[in-house]
Enzyme design. Structure first.
Site, PDB file in Angstrom:
ATOM      1  N   LYS A  16      18.799 -23.503 -39.644  1.00  0.00           N
ATOM      2  CA  LYS A  16      18.231 -22.148 -39.784  1.00  0.00           C
ATOM      3  C   LYS A  16      16.697 -22.201 -39.775  1.00  0.00           C
ATOM      4  O   LYS A  16      16.040 -21.431 -39.086  1.00  0.00           O
ATOM      5  CB  LYS A  16      18.706 -21.498 -41.103  1.00  0.00           C
ATOM      6  CG  LYS A  16      20.213 -21.467 -41.267  1.00  0.00           C
ATOM      7  CD  LYS A  16      20.633 -20.848 -42.583  1.00  0.00           C
ATOM      8  CE  LYS A  16      20.206 -21.580 -43.838  1.00  0.00           C
ATOM      9  NZ  LYS A  16      20.808 -22.922 -44.020  1.00  0.00           N
ATOM     10  N   ARG A  91      22.695 -14.356 -49.411  1.00  0.00           N
ATOM     11  CA  ARG A  91      23.568 -15.513 -49.630  1.00  0.00           C
ATOM     12  C   ARG A  91      24.751 -15.182 -50.517  1.00  0.00           C
ATOM     13  O   ARG A  91      25.558 -16.056 -50.822  1.00  0.00           O
ATOM     14  CB  ARG A  91      22.774 -16.602 -50.309  1.00  0.00           C
ATOM     15  CG  ARG A  91      22.591 -17.824 -49.397  1.00  0.00           C
ATOM     16  CD  ARG A  91      21.444 -18.548 -49.895  1.00  0.00           C
ATOM     17  NE  ARG A  91      21.409 -19.936 -49.921  1.00  0.00           N
ATOM     18  CZ  ARG A  91      20.345 -20.584 -49.446  1.00  0.00           C
ATOM     19  NH1 ARG A  91      19.377 -19.958 -48.852  1.00  0.00           N
ATOM     20  NH2 ARG A  91      20.281 -21.881 -49.576  1.00  0.00           N
ATOM     21  N   ARG A 130      15.663 -35.278 -43.654  1.00  0.00           N
ATOM     22  CA  ARG A 130      14.714 -34.168 -43.453  1.00  0.00           C
ATOM     23  C   ARG A 130      13.394 -34.427 -44.181  1.00  0.00           C
ATOM     24  O   ARG A 130      13.371 -34.863 -45.318  1.00  0.00           O
ATOM     25  CB  ARG A 130      15.337 -32.871 -43.961  1.00  0.00           C
ATOM     26  CG  ARG A 130      14.338 -31.723 -44.027  1.00  0.00           C
ATOM     27  CD  ARG A 130      14.998 -30.373 -44.022  1.00  0.00           C
ATOM     28  NE  ARG A 130      15.789 -30.098 -45.209  1.00  0.00           N
ATOM     29  CZ  ARG A 130      16.493 -28.973 -45.373  1.00  0.00           C
ATOM     30  NH1 ARG A 130      16.519 -28.056 -44.415  1.00  0.00           N
ATOM     31  NH2 ARG A 130      17.194 -28.792 -46.465  1.00  0.00           N
ATOM     32  N   ARG A 163      12.370 -32.882 -49.907  1.00  0.00           N
ATOM     33  CA  ARG A 163      12.736 -31.928 -50.958  1.00  0.00           C
ATOM     34  C   ARG A 163      13.540 -32.636 -52.043  1.00  0.00           C
ATOM     35  O   ARG A 163      14.372 -33.483 -51.754  1.00  0.00           O
ATOM     36  CB  ARG A 163      13.580 -30.802 -50.348  1.00  0.00           C
ATOM     37  CG  ARG A 163      12.749 -29.755 -49.678  1.00  0.00           C
ATOM     38  CD  ARG A 163      13.581 -28.759 -48.914  1.00  0.00           C
ATOM     39  NE  ARG A 163      14.711 -28.193 -49.627  1.00  0.00           N
ATOM     40  CZ  ARG A 163      15.490 -27.235 -49.129  1.00  0.00           C
ATOM     41  NH1 ARG A 163      15.252 -26.756 -47.912  1.00  0.00           N
ATOM     42  NH2 ARG A 163      16.494 -26.761 -49.819  1.00  0.00           N
ATOM     43  N   ARG A 174      25.361 -27.719 -53.234  1.00  0.00           N
ATOM     44  CA  ARG A 174      24.847 -26.685 -52.321  1.00  0.00           C
ATOM     45  C   ARG A 174      25.940 -26.260 -51.339  1.00  0.00           C
ATOM     46  O   ARG A 174      26.067 -25.077 -50.999  1.00  0.00           O
ATOM     47  CB  ARG A 174      23.602 -27.213 -51.602  1.00  0.00           C
ATOM     48  CG  ARG A 174      22.424 -27.405 -52.562  1.00  0.00           C
ATOM     49  CD  ARG A 174      21.348 -28.297 -51.996  1.00  0.00           C
ATOM     50  NE  ARG A 174      20.632 -27.687 -50.899  1.00  0.00           N
ATOM     51  CZ  ARG A 174      19.864 -28.375 -50.039  1.00  0.00           C
ATOM     52  NH1 ARG A 174      19.735 -29.688 -50.147  1.00  0.00           N
ATOM     53  NH2 ARG A 174      19.239 -27.746 -49.084  1.00  0.00           N
TER      54      ARG A 174
HETATM   55  P1  ADP Z   1      18.352 -25.401 -42.741  1.00  0.00           P
HETATM   56  O1  ADP Z   1      17.105 -24.558 -42.714  1.00  0.00           O
HETATM   57  O2  ADP Z   1      19.542 -24.678 -42.183  1.00  0.00           O
HETATM   58  O3  ADP Z   1      18.640 -25.994 -44.093  1.00  0.00           O
HETATM   59  P2  ADP Z   1      16.832 -27.221 -40.986  1.00  0.00           P
HETATM   60  O4  ADP Z   1      16.471 -26.337 -39.852  1.00  0.00           O
HETATM   61  O5  ADP Z   1      15.738 -27.571 -41.932  1.00  0.00           O
HETATM   62  O6  ADP Z   1      18.133 -26.647 -41.785  1.00  0.00           O
HETATM   63  O7  ADP Z   1      17.468 -28.548 -40.385  1.00  0.00           O
HETATM   64  C1  ADP Z   1      17.898 -29.616 -41.236  1.00  0.00           C
HETATM   65  C2  ADP Z   1      17.458 -30.949 -40.637  1.00  0.00           C
HETATM   66  O8  ADP Z   1      18.158 -31.195 -39.425  1.00  0.00           O
HETATM   67  C3  ADP Z   1      15.968 -31.006 -40.316  1.00  0.00           C
HETATM   68  O9  ADP Z   1      15.508 -32.299 -40.608  1.00  0.00           O
HETATM   69  C4  ADP Z   1      15.913 -30.698 -38.807  1.00  0.00           C
HETATM   70  O10 ADP Z   1      14.814 -31.354 -38.175  1.00  0.00           O
HETATM   71  C5  ADP Z   1      17.257 -31.235 -38.307  1.00  0.00           C
HETATM   72  N1  ADP Z   1      17.867 -30.398 -37.267  1.00  0.00           N
HETATM   73  C6  ADP Z   1      17.761 -29.040 -37.128  1.00  0.00           C
HETATM   74  N2  ADP Z   1      18.495 -28.610 -36.073  1.00  0.00           N
HETATM   75  C7  ADP Z   1      19.079 -29.723 -35.545  1.00  0.00           C
HETATM   76  C8  ADP Z   1      19.973 -29.938 -34.431  1.00  0.00           C
HETATM   77  N3  ADP Z   1      20.407 -28.922 -33.669  1.00  0.00           N
HETATM   78  N4  ADP Z   1      20.368 -31.214 -34.189  1.00  0.00           N
HETATM   79  C9  ADP Z   1      19.929 -32.248 -34.967  1.00  0.00           C
HETATM   80  N5  ADP Z   1      19.100 -32.103 -36.023  1.00  0.00           N
HETATM   81  C10 ADP Z   1      18.679 -30.860 -36.315  1.00  0.00           C
HETATM   82  P1  AMP Z   2      17.086 -23.302 -48.919  1.00  0.00           P
HETATM   83  O1  AMP Z   2      15.647 -23.663 -48.708  1.00  0.00           O
HETATM   84  O2  AMP Z   2      17.506 -22.103 -48.141  1.00  0.00           O
HETATM   85  O3  AMP Z   2      18.004 -24.494 -48.731  1.00  0.00           O
HETATM   86  O4  AMP Z   2      17.208 -22.869 -50.455  1.00  0.00           O
HETATM   87  C1  AMP Z   2      16.895 -23.780 -51.505  1.00  0.00           C
HETATM   88  C2  AMP Z   2      17.413 -23.249 -52.828  1.00  0.00           C
HETATM   89  O5  AMP Z   2      16.745 -22.017 -53.155  1.00  0.00           O
HETATM   90  C3  AMP Z   2      18.898 -22.915 -52.871  1.00  0.00           C
HETATM   91  O6  AMP Z   2      19.712 -24.053 -53.144  1.00  0.00           O
HETATM   92  C4  AMP Z   2      18.944 -21.888 -54.015  1.00  0.00           C
HETATM   93  O7  AMP Z   2      18.846 -22.501 -55.297  1.00  0.00           O
HETATM   94  C5  AMP Z   2      17.656 -21.108 -53.795  1.00  0.00           C
HETATM   95  N1  AMP Z   2      17.845 -19.945 -52.891  1.00  0.00           N
HETATM   96  C6  AMP Z   2      17.273 -19.746 -51.672  1.00  0.00           C
HETATM   97  N2  AMP Z   2      17.655 -18.570 -51.153  1.00  0.00           N
HETATM   98  C7  AMP Z   2      18.494 -18.004 -52.061  1.00  0.00           C
HETATM   99  C8  AMP Z   2      19.234 -16.798 -52.109  1.00  0.00           C
HETATM  100  N3  AMP Z   2      19.207 -15.901 -51.104  1.00  0.00           N
HETATM  101  N4  AMP Z   2      19.986 -16.557 -53.208  1.00  0.00           N
HETATM  102  C9  AMP Z   2      20.035 -17.415 -54.237  1.00  0.00           C
HETATM  103  N5  AMP Z   2      19.373 -18.589 -54.251  1.00  0.00           N
HETATM  104  C10 AMP Z   2      18.612 -18.877 -53.188  1.00  0.00           C
END
Ligand code: ADP
Ligand code: AMP
Length: 216
Positions: A16, A91, A130, A163, A174
């Site tokens: 995302k 969410r 990541r 993170r 999660r």
């Molecule tokens: P989210 O925001 O859904 O938690 P991220 O966009 O941060 O996920 O992606 C998670 C990890 O996977 C990051 O390290 C990113 O660089 C990598 N990643 C994102 N999209 C892809 C993909 N299509 N294929 C492989 N790795 C990906």
């Molecule tokens: P993310 O960066 O989207 O993976 O979110 C990291 C953390 O932030 C999550 O595990 C939750 O603890 C909190 N969080 C982010 N967005 C929301 C949401 N819409 N509702 C509740 N908690 C959230």
């Protein structure tokens, strides 16, 4: 489309945060990522950050009231005038209902929900590899999307960080939160005919193409 309201939904690591900035640039939207906003609040030790930290560290969702409040505020920014891409919100079904109410008050509604569908088994490698640039939320991966210089953000030259919740252990909670609390949001918008299902396991460029098709 002149005005677009869309959001990404999917488990942690589904891509995302990688795709949302591309969508934002292409459609001139503002990108509102609740996770990034909450991490900034935690780092700055604001009252919001202090309230959110414990749940975030455990991989649980923070309360609906907290996140609805920050989204309500953020949507008023001038950069959101062409619409927005929400990332990581709503969410829960309660958040979805509140979002629909906020939009209805402004005479608008969600145009499209981008569902980053992916198998859980793929996510541990993505999450544990990541690296992020804290200030912008830009994410990299040591194998799938490495920065030009190891450990350094391509754009600012600042150091990257991992993170605190990007561990295999916290990922389990999660994912549990995703399946129990967030999947019902996908059903909620499916019934309204708004969900585009993406193949989030594909390489990033292919996912981008699917997103562009879904939004055009
Ligand atoms: P989210 O925001 O859904 O938690 P991220 O966009 O941060 O996920 O992606 C998670 C990890 O996977 C990051 O390290 C990113 O660089 C990598 N990643 C994102 N999209 C892809 C993909 N299509 N294929 C492989 N790795 C990906
Ligand atoms: P993310 O960066 O989207 O993976 O979110 C990291 C953390 O932030 C999550 O595990 C939750 O603890 C909190 N969080 C982010 N967005 C929301 C949401 N819409 N509702 C509740 N908690 C959230």
């Amino acid at each position: 489309m002149n005005y677009l309201i869309s959001f990404t939904v999917g488990p942690p690591g589904s891509g995302k945060g990688t795709q949302s900035p591309l969508i934002k640039d292409e459609f001139c939207l503002c990108h509102l990522a609740t996770g990034d906003m909450l991490r900034a609040a935690v780092a700055a030790k604001t009252p919001l950050g202090i309230k959110a930290k414990e749940a975030m560290d455990r991989g649980e969702l923070v309360s609906d009231d907290l996140v609805v409040g920050i989204i309500d505020e953020a949507m008023k920014k001038p950069s959101c005038q062409k619409g927005f891409i929400l990332d990581g919100f709503p969410r829960t079904v309660v958040q979805a209902q509140k979002l629909d109410e906020m939009l209805a008050r402004q005479g608008t509604k969600i145009d499209k929900v981008l569902n980053f569908a992916i198998d859980d088994a793929i996510l541990e490698e993505r999450i544990t590899g990541r690296w992020i640039h804290g200030a912008s939320g830009r994410s990299y991966h040591n194998k799938f999307n490495p920065p030009k210089v190891s450990g350094i953000d391509d754009v600012t030259g600042e150091p990257l960080m991992q993170r605190k919740d990007d561990t295999a252990e916290v990922l389990k909670s999660r994912l549990e939160a995703f399946h129990r609390q967030t999947e019902p949001v996908i059903d909620y918008y499916s019934k309204k005919g708004l969900v585009a299902n993406l193949h989030a396991e594909k390489p990033p460029k292919e996912v981008t193409t699917e997103v562009q098709k879904a939004l055009s």
